[in-house]
Design an enzyme around this catalytic site. Structure first.
Site, PDB file in Angstrom:
ATOM      1  N   LYS A 232      39.742  48.555  59.628  1.00  0.00           N
ATOM      2  CA  LYS A 232      40.771  48.330  58.253  1.00  0.00           C
ATOM      3  C   LYS A 232      41.251  49.592  58.155  1.00  0.00           C
ATOM      4  O   LYS A 232      40.865  50.415  57.573  1.00  0.00           O
ATOM      5  CB  LYS A 232      39.877  47.480  57.260  1.00  0.00           C
TER       6      LYS A 232
ATOM      7  N   MET B 292      36.694  54.208  47.092  1.00  0.00           N
ATOM      8  CA  MET B 292      37.997  53.508  47.268  1.00  0.00           C
ATOM      9  C   MET B 292      38.832  53.778  45.622  1.00  0.00           C
ATOM     10  O   MET B 292      39.425  52.718  45.388  1.00  0.00           O
ATOM     11  CB  MET B 292      38.005  51.831  47.403  1.00  0.00           C
TER      12      MET B 292
ATOM     13  N   ASP C  60      34.304  49.956  62.576  1.00  0.00           N
ATOM     14  CA  ASP C  60      35.235  50.368  61.684  1.00  0.00           C
ATOM     15  C   ASP C  60      35.954  51.585  61.610  1.00  0.00           C
ATOM     16  O   ASP C  60      35.300  52.465  62.264  1.00  0.00           O
ATOM     17  CB  ASP C  60      34.474  50.240  60.294  1.00  0.00           C
TER      18      ASP C  60
HETATM   19  N1  SAH Z   1      29.666  51.442  53.098  1.00  0.00           N
HETATM   20  C1  SAH Z   1      30.255  52.702  52.819  1.00  0.00           C
HETATM   21  C2  SAH Z   1      31.486  52.476  51.916  1.00  0.00           C
HETATM   22  C3  SAH Z   1      32.679  51.555  52.295  1.00  0.00           C
HETATM   23  S1  SAH Z   1      33.963  51.521  51.063  1.00  0.00           S
HETATM   24  C4  SAH Z   1      29.436  53.727  52.463  1.00  0.00           C
HETATM   25  O1  SAH Z   1      28.207  53.423  52.193  1.00  0.00           O
HETATM   26  O2  SAH Z   1      29.636  54.787  52.568  1.00  0.00           O
HETATM   27  C5  SAH Z   1      35.024  52.788  51.749  1.00  0.00           C
HETATM   28  C6  SAH Z   1      35.084  53.917  51.054  1.00  0.00           C
HETATM   29  O3  SAH Z   1      33.940  54.830  50.899  1.00  0.00           O
HETATM   30  C7  SAH Z   1      36.343  54.887  51.215  1.00  0.00           C
HETATM   31  O4  SAH Z   1      37.614  54.142  50.528  1.00  0.00           O
HETATM   32  C8  SAH Z   1      35.922  56.201  50.487  1.00  0.00           C
HETATM   33  O5  SAH Z   1      35.879  56.114  49.231  1.00  0.00           O
HETATM   34  C9  SAH Z   1      34.591  56.282  50.779  1.00  0.00           C
HETATM   35  N2  SAH Z   1      34.245  57.081  52.002  1.00  0.00           N
HETATM   36  C10 SAH Z   1      33.610  56.733  53.208  1.00  0.00           C
HETATM   37  N3  SAH Z   1      33.533  57.831  54.073  1.00  0.00           N
HETATM   38  C11 SAH Z   1      34.154  58.561  53.663  1.00  0.00           C
HETATM   39  C12 SAH Z   1      34.339  60.085  53.764  1.00  0.00           C
HETATM   40  N4  SAH Z   1      33.893  60.485  55.092  1.00  0.00           N
HETATM   41  N5  SAH Z   1      35.053  60.833  53.104  1.00  0.00           N
HETATM   42  C13 SAH Z   1      35.358  60.503  51.958  1.00  0.00           C
HETATM   43  N6  SAH Z   1      35.009  59.022  51.441  1.00  0.00           N
HETATM   44  C14 SAH Z   1      34.435  58.224  52.184  1.00  0.00           C
END
Ligand code: SAH
Length: 258
Positions: A59, A170, A37
């Site tokens: 995505k 998100m 991803d």
């Molecule tokens: N499974 C992932 C989340 C997926 S949804 C987890 O556990 O982290 C994707 C969302 O995660 C993004 O829109 C943002 O809100 C957040 N996100 C993931 N990595 C990030 C990062 N390095 N910095 C800021 N937000 C992040």
């Protein structure tokens, strides 16, 4: 006939390859195919998965270059063809990552599947900005919310009434309706809010405000995704942490040869 391969759903953590688990690194080292991803740590894949074919199914927010059904079909087809398939996802596979759906698709097709948990951005990204999601002086709970779709009035009412840290993933697009809804249901307009963009990258940035001011601050800063929003008293604990985090990043950038 070919032996059935396997699928491993791997949590890649919040972006810094150092935050991959040892199990994740091992699964990558043994992989024949890696589907990854946008938010997974993919710059280092050639090194960590030297034998693997690397497939970008990333995505962008709002559009899905490879539809979810197609991702599931690819996972199953590669595994049925005998491959050791790694599905590398950002953060933890079971936090808003559709990991459960992908695991289910594998099981339906008779493909062995296992899940390696990852460091979730919901906890780690606030932490990188110096914000602990809990603190004995502030709250003993945190609630992780998807802001992908607007929250219902019932959800907003409950969140406003609970003395909880609210962590929104998100959440950039729907932040106006979320802050307005929480205020409508009685949350203190001075409740501190932080938005942390691009956690664990050299471009990590935190924007601070409170329930009343955060939209103005976000607009002024031009905040965009990926970002984690934190609403709660714990945000007050950040200021020092953020200063030291920025100093650490600056030191790292200044250090020769790194
Ligand atoms: N499974 C992932 C989340 C997926 S949804 C987890 O556990 O982290 C994707 C969302 O995660 C993004 O829109 C943002 O809100 C957040 N996100 C993931 N990595 C990030 C990062 N390095 N910095 C800021 N937000 C992040």
């Amino acid at each position: 006939m070919t032996m059935t391969g396997s699928v491993t759903l791997v949590g890649g953590g919040p972006g810094d390859p150092e935050l991959l688990t040892i199990a994740a690194a091992r699964a990558l080292a043994e992989a024949d195919v890696v589907l990854y991803d946008r938010l997974a740590p993919h710059e280092v894949l050639a090194e960590l998965a030297p034998q693997a074919r690397l497939v970008d199914v990333g995505k962008q927010p709002g559009h899905h270059p490879v539809p979810q059904q197609e991702i599931e079909r690819l996972l199953v087809d590669h595994a049925l063809g005998g491959a050791a398939v790694v599905r590398l996802k950002g953060g933890d596979p079971f936090v808003f990552g559709r990991g459960a759906e992908e695991a289910e698709a594998c099981r339906r097709a008779g493909v062995p599947v296992r899940v390696i948990p990852g460091v979730t951005s919901a906890i780690a990204v606030p932490g990188a900005a110096g914000i602990p999601v809990t603190h004995r002086s502030a709250t003993r709970m945190f609630t992780v919310v998807s802001g992908h779709a607007p929250l219902s009035p019932g959800e907003l009412e409950h969140l406003a009434a609970l003395d909880t840290t609210i962590v929104i993933l998100m959440g950039v697009t729907n932040l106006p309706s979320i802050t307005a809804g929480l205020a409508r249901f009685g949350m203190d307009p001075e409740m501190p809010v932080a938005i942390i963009e691009r956690g664990f990258s050299a471009r990590q940035r935190t924007t601070f405000g409170d329930l009343r001011t955060i939209l103005t601050e976000a607009a002024r800063a031009g905040v965009g995704s990926p970002a984690v929003v934190v609403i709660g008293e714990v945000v007050r604990l950040a200021r020092d942490g953020e200063a030291s985090a920025v100093a650490t990043l600056a030191d790292a950038a200044a250090a020769p040869g790194t």
